[in-house]
Design a protein around this motif. Structure first.
Motif, PDB file in Angstrom:
ATOM      1  N   GLU A 123       0.825  -1.205   0.000  1.00 33.40           N
ATOM      2  CA  GLU A 123       0.000   0.000   0.000  1.00 33.40           C
ATOM      3  C   GLU A 123       0.859   1.256   0.000  1.00 33.40           C
ATOM      4  O   GLU A 123       0.532   2.246  -0.661  1.00 33.40           O
ATOM      5  N   ILE A 124       1.963   1.250   0.728  1.00 30.02           N
ATOM      6  CA  ILE A 124       2.850   2.408   0.728  1.00 30.02           C
ATOM      7  C   ILE A 124       3.406   2.641  -0.670  1.00 30.02           C
ATOM      8  O   ILE A 124       3.470   3.779  -1.158  1.00 30.02           O
ATOM      9  N   LYS A 125       3.771   1.568  -1.351  1.00 36.32           N
ATOM     10  CA  LYS A 125       4.274   1.696  -2.724  1.00 36.32           C
ATOM     11  C   LYS A 125       3.193   2.262  -3.642  1.00 36.32           C
ATOM     12  O   LYS A 125       3.475   3.092  -4.520  1.00 36.32           O
ATOM     13  N   ASN A 126       1.961   1.826  -3.446  1.00 37.23           N
ATOM     14  CA  ASN A 126       0.857   2.353  -4.255  1.00 37.23           C
ATOM     15  C   ASN A 126       0.673   3.858  -4.028  1.00 37.23           C
ATOM     16  O   ASN A 126       0.420   4.622  -4.965  1.00 37.23           O
ATOM     17  N   MET A 127       0.792   4.287  -2.770  1.00 39.58           N
ATOM     18  CA  MET A 127       0.666   5.711  -2.459  1.00 39.58           C
ATOM     19  C   MET A 127       1.796   6.515  -3.092  1.00 39.58           C
ATOM     20  O   MET A 127       1.581   7.587  -3.666  1.00 39.58           O
ATOM     21  N   LEU A 128       3.012   5.986  -3.016  1.00 38.23           N
ATOM     22  CA  LEU A 128       4.152   6.695  -3.595  1.00 38.23           C
ATOM     23  C   LEU A 128       4.044   6.755  -5.115  1.00 38.23           C
ATOM     24  O   LEU A 128       4.373   7.781  -5.734  1.00 38.23           O
ATOM     25  N   LYS A 129       3.573   5.664  -5.718  1.00 36.55           N
ATOM     26  CA  LYS A 129       3.413   5.660  -7.175  1.00 36.55           C
ATOM     27  C   LYS A 129       2.421   6.728  -7.610  1.00 36.55           C
ATOM     28  O   LYS A 129       2.652   7.457  -8.588  1.00 36.55           O
ATOM     29  N   ILE A 157      -2.719  12.100  -0.278  1.00 31.46           N
ATOM     30  CA  ILE A 157      -3.082  10.736  -0.674  1.00 31.46           C
ATOM     31  C   ILE A 157      -3.254   9.861   0.569  1.00 31.46           C
ATOM     32  O   ILE A 157      -4.199   9.071   0.670  1.00 31.46           O
ATOM     33  N   ALA A 158      -2.348  10.021   1.531  1.00 30.60           N
ATOM     34  CA  ALA A 158      -2.455   9.257   2.777  1.00 30.60           C
ATOM     35  C   ALA A 158      -3.766   9.577   3.491  1.00 30.60           C
ATOM     36  O   ALA A 158      -4.461   8.676   3.976  1.00 30.60           O
ATOM     37  N   LYS A 159      -4.112  10.847   3.558  1.00 34.15           N
ATOM     38  CA  LYS A 159      -5.359  11.245   4.228  1.00 34.15           C
ATOM     39  C   LYS A 159      -6.563  10.649   3.511  1.00 34.15           C
ATOM     40  O   LYS A 159      -7.525  10.200   4.147  1.00 34.15           O
ATOM     41  N   ASP A 160      -6.510  10.613   2.194  1.00 32.06           N
ATOM     42  CA  ASP A 160      -7.605  10.043   1.414  1.00 32.06           C
ATOM     43  C   ASP A 160      -7.793   8.563   1.722  1.00 32.06           C
ATOM     44  O   ASP A 160      -8.908   8.035   1.628  1.00 32.06           O
ATOM     45  N   ARG A 161      -6.722   7.890   2.124  1.00 29.33           N
ATOM     46  CA  ARG A 161      -6.792   6.462   2.443  1.00 29.33           C
ATOM     47  C   ARG A 161      -7.031   6.200   3.928  1.00 29.33           C
ATOM     48  O   ARG A 161      -6.964   5.066   4.385  1.00 29.33           O
ATOM     49  N   GLY A 162      -7.263   7.278   4.676  1.00 27.80           N
ATOM     50  CA  GLY A 162      -7.598   7.117   6.086  1.00 27.80           C
ATOM     51  C   GLY A 162      -6.409   7.138   7.020  1.00 27.80           C
ATOM     52  O   GLY A 162      -6.525   6.757   8.186  1.00 27.80           O
ATOM     53  N   TYR A 163      -5.257   7.586   6.546  1.00 27.33           N
ATOM     54  CA  TYR A 163      -4.060   7.636   7.377  1.00 27.33           C
ATOM     55  C   TYR A 163      -3.710   9.072   7.746  1.00 27.33           C
ATOM     56  O   TYR A 163      -4.271  10.025   7.203  1.00 27.33           O
ATOM     57  N   ASP A 164      -2.776   9.202   8.657  1.00 28.47           N
ATOM     58  CA  ASP A 164      -2.342  10.522   9.103  1.00 28.47           C
ATOM     59  C   ASP A 164      -0.838  10.655   8.911  1.00 28.47           C
ATOM     60  O   ASP A 164      -0.102   9.661   8.821  1.00 28.47           O
TER      61      ASP A 164
END
Length: 210
Positions: free
Chosen positions: A32-38, A150-157
């Motif tokens: 998932e982190i790779k997807n966010m970075l991509k 992007i992280a916020k959109d996926r529910g992360y902080d």
């Protein structure tokens, strides 16, 4: 994988705050982190040379050591991951791959590809290193903000951190001299609400030209 949330960009901007208290038991997968970075790499950059590189730090012992380098900031150790955003001082070395990729994708013709490669090779290598570092730092700011939204959109902080010993970081993580660390971004699930902040009134920051 975290479910992508359906929110407008305006909602994400208003809801994103810097979080410093994280649930240390929460794990975000490498995939998932790779997807966010991509997705984040769609950010713009000078001449599209994309002068950013990432080190994703998830190992608990490495995060503990990084915390000591980063002024003992708790979030470095308790977040699910820390994304180190590096700048590339020699971004022009990617020019062939960048423009040939655009040509092969059908986004430009061969003549334009050749012209842009030649133009880049005539300018960037001869620019002062400080100027190239400034370009890389500016572009790193663009992609860092993209990562946080992007992280916020996926529910992360997240929280961006510039307060860390850059020389120690380079030594600890064996960073080549071509690259230089710019910002650390803690990524994870909040364990406590972020402290709310205010902003200067628009009239204090807007210079109107008439």
């Amino acid at each position: 994988m975290q479910t992508v949330m359906s929110k407008s960009l305006s909602e994400l901007i208003n809801e994103r705050h810097s979080v410093r208290k994280y649930d240390s038991s929460y794990i975000i997968s490498q995939e998932e982190i790779k997807n966010m970075l991509k997705e984040a790499t769609l950010a713009p950059s000078s001449s599209n040379l994309q002068p950013w590189r990432f080190i994703v730090i998830q190992d608990q012992e490495a995060k503990k050591e990084l915390r000591a380098i980063a002024n003992n900031q708790e979030q470095v150790e308790t977040a699910s991951a820390v994304i180190a955003v590096l700048g590339d001082k020699e971004m022009y070395k990617s020019v062939e791959k960048v423009y040939r990729g655009a040509y092969e994708a059908g986004f430009m013709d061969e003549a334009n590809m050749t012209r842009l490669i030649e133009s880049t090779n005539k300018t960037y290598p001869f620019a002062p290193e400080e100027a190239r570092k400034n370009i890389a730092a500016f572009d790193a700011g663009l992609i860092s903000m993209q990562i946080m939204l992007i992280a916020k959109d996926r529910g992360y902080d997240t929280v961006p951190m510039g307060g860390f010993d850059k020389a120690q970081f380079m030594e600890k993580f064996a960073v080549e001299d071509r690259y230089f660390p710019i910002v650390l971004i803690s990524l994870g699930k909040a364990a406590a609400p972020a402290f709310k902040t205010t902003r200067l009134p628009l009239e204090d920051v807007l210079i109107e030209y008439r």
